[in-house]
Design a protein around this motif. Sequence first.
Motif, PDB file in Angstrom:
ATOM      1  N   TYR A   1       3.826   5.859  -5.658  1.00 21.60           N
ATOM      2  CA  TYR A   1       3.883   5.885  -7.118  1.00 21.60           C
ATOM      3  C   TYR A   1       2.630   6.517  -7.721  1.00 21.60           C
ATOM      4  O   TYR A   1       2.689   7.110  -8.804  1.00 21.60           O
ATOM      5  N   LEU A   2       1.506   6.387  -7.028  1.00 17.20           N
ATOM      6  CA  LEU A   2       0.271   7.020  -7.490  1.00 17.20           C
ATOM      7  C   LEU A   2       0.432   8.537  -7.506  1.00 17.20           C
ATOM      8  O   LEU A   2       0.057   9.204  -8.476  1.00 17.20           O
ATOM      9  N   GLU A   3       1.025   9.099  -6.438  1.00 18.54           N
ATOM     10  CA  GLU A   3       1.249  10.545  -6.351  1.00 18.54           C
ATOM     11  C   GLU A   3       2.210  11.030  -7.431  1.00 18.54           C
ATOM     12  O   GLU A   3       2.072  12.131  -7.953  1.00 18.54           O
ATOM     13  N   ARG A   4       3.181  10.190  -7.784  1.00 15.45           N
ATOM     14  CA  ARG A   4       4.162  10.558  -8.810  1.00 15.45           C
ATOM     15  C   ARG A   4       3.610  10.392 -10.226  1.00 15.45           C
ATOM     16  O   ARG A   4       4.253  10.806 -11.198  1.00 15.45           O
ATOM     17  N   GLY A   5       2.471   9.732 -10.349  1.00 15.20           N
ATOM     18  CA  GLY A   5       1.883   9.511 -11.667  1.00 15.20           C
ATOM     19  C   GLY A   5       2.385   8.253 -12.352  1.00 15.20           C
ATOM     20  O   GLY A   5       2.107   8.031 -13.539  1.00 15.20           O
ATOM     21  N   ASN A   6       3.137   7.403 -11.604  1.00 16.10           N
ATOM     22  CA  ASN A   6       3.633   6.157 -12.189  1.00 16.10           C
ATOM     23  C   ASN A   6       2.576   5.061 -12.211  1.00 16.10           C
ATOM     24  O   ASN A   6       2.717   4.065 -12.928  1.00 16.10           O
ATOM     25  N   ILE A   7       1.525   5.234 -11.392  1.00 22.60           N
ATOM     26  CA  ILE A   7       0.423   4.266 -11.362  1.00 22.60           C
ATOM     27  C   ILE A   7      -0.884   5.006 -11.543  1.00 22.60           C
ATOM     28  O   ILE A   7      -1.087   6.079 -10.963  1.00 22.60           O
ATOM     29  N   GLU A   8      -1.730   4.429 -12.361  1.00 27.00           N
ATOM     30  CA  GLU A   8      -3.057   5.012 -12.582  1.00 27.00           C
ATOM     31  C   GLU A   8      -4.089   3.882 -12.570  1.00 27.00           C
ATOM     32  O   GLU A   8      -3.919   2.872 -13.246  1.00 27.00           O
ATOM     33  N   VAL A   9      -5.118   4.047 -11.770  1.00 25.34           N
ATOM     34  CA  VAL A   9      -6.235   3.102 -11.745  1.00 25.34           C
ATOM     35  C   VAL A   9      -7.489   3.914 -12.044  1.00 25.34           C
ATOM     36  O   VAL A   9      -7.850   4.796 -11.270  1.00 25.34           O
ATOM     37  N   ALA A  10      -8.115   3.625 -13.182  1.00 27.73           N
ATOM     38  CA  ALA A  10      -9.214   4.489 -13.609  1.00 27.73           C
ATOM     39  C   ALA A  10     -10.217   3.728 -14.465  1.00 27.73           C
ATOM     40  O   ALA A  10      -9.874   2.706 -15.069  1.00 27.73           O
TER      41      ALA A  10
ATOM     42  N   ALA B   1       0.816  -1.214   0.000  1.00 24.52           N
ATOM     43  CA  ALA B   1       0.000   0.000   0.000  1.00 24.52           C
ATOM     44  C   ALA B   1       0.854   1.270   0.000  1.00 24.52           C
ATOM     45  O   ALA B   1       0.554   2.238  -0.710  1.00 24.52           O
ATOM     46  N   GLU B   2       1.940   1.264   0.778  1.00 20.29           N
ATOM     47  CA  GLU B   2       2.790   2.458   0.872  1.00 20.29           C
ATOM     48  C   GLU B   2       3.428   2.794  -0.471  1.00 20.29           C
ATOM     49  O   GLU B   2       3.396   3.941  -0.926  1.00 20.29           O
ATOM     50  N   ALA B   3       4.017   1.775  -1.112  1.00 20.12           N
ATOM     51  CA  ALA B   3       4.645   1.992  -2.421  1.00 20.12           C
ATOM     52  C   ALA B   3       3.602   2.401  -3.452  1.00 20.12           C
ATOM     53  O   ALA B   3       3.851   3.278  -4.292  1.00 20.12           O
TER      54      ALA B   3
END
Length: 336
Positions: A211-220, A205-207
């Motif tokens: 990465y979500l904040e950095r834009g490396n992960i997107e769930v949409a 969850a932490e990682a």
Amino acid sequence: MGKTENMEQTINVERIEQLINLFGSLDENIRLLSEHYGVSIINRDTELKISGEPEQVMTARSAVEALLKLAARGEQVTQQSVNYVISLVGDGQQDKIEQIGQGVICVNTRGKPIKAKTAGQQKYVDDIRANTVTFGIGPAGTGKTYLAVACAVAAFREKTVNRIILTRPAVEAGEKLGFLPGDLQNKVDPYLRPLYDALFDTMGAEAYHRYLERGNIEVAPLAYMRGRTLDDAFIILDEAQNTTSEQMKMFLTRIGFGSKVVVTGDITQIDLPRGKKSGLKEAVEVVRNIKDISVCMLDYRDVVRHELVAKIVAAYEKRSAVREKEKKVKYVKAKG
């Protein structure tokens, strides 16, 4: 006719650890094999002796030897793997046991290696690695989403992609979005939960949040993909059986340079309005012969949830086959 004489077969086992693994907790694995084949299986030191009717003994021996190969590779022998091997041996495909768990995909947050657990899953993982686009089609519990996410996390860690994009259509499968509380993101989050769960397990969850904040992960939701070109990304479209033809075409034409795409779905669980063709079904027909696109079909033998799930899926598949046969008979009679 006289009764067939019993026979006995002996299997020498290299290490006692393999026997312990094979027998399982409270000998549950050996008991399952014995009951299924109607044979007696006992061990003496590092020898296994199988006795009973000749044909059953030889079949049981094939199953035991296949399971010992798994144990020798350090794989945990469970009731699930015993049932899987029994089904392979029954189809004369025990050689497929060699294809299971060929390498670790990635390590999850608990330090546990994630591997393919069936030959079908191994083919799926191999197809993902070898092709730009892979369609993973099969019933619930076959690991379609989880293994795709594991491959995405592995590719991200290896820096072969710099983004992971997970998406699925927000189709109302019995529930109405309007009745769910919160804003649009809150409303679609329940549809994306399986993707979050897989990411949390493989990445933590932490990682994930970092990465979500950095834009490396997107769930949409899938609708958010329109008008974009997705470069250097590992993109997973989940529950694709609920896409329309237009949505699927839109998604497949988003693929950019350096990207890899996995499309997962179960064509037996389509929640689209009656009369609306599944975009997944159509896409498989349209693109399956294009180079660098693979279609991997998984079935009940690849189910890695509770053993009852595999039996339920098999029962539904059998019923579906009977219905298809009845339809053909009615069609032929109507034509005649």
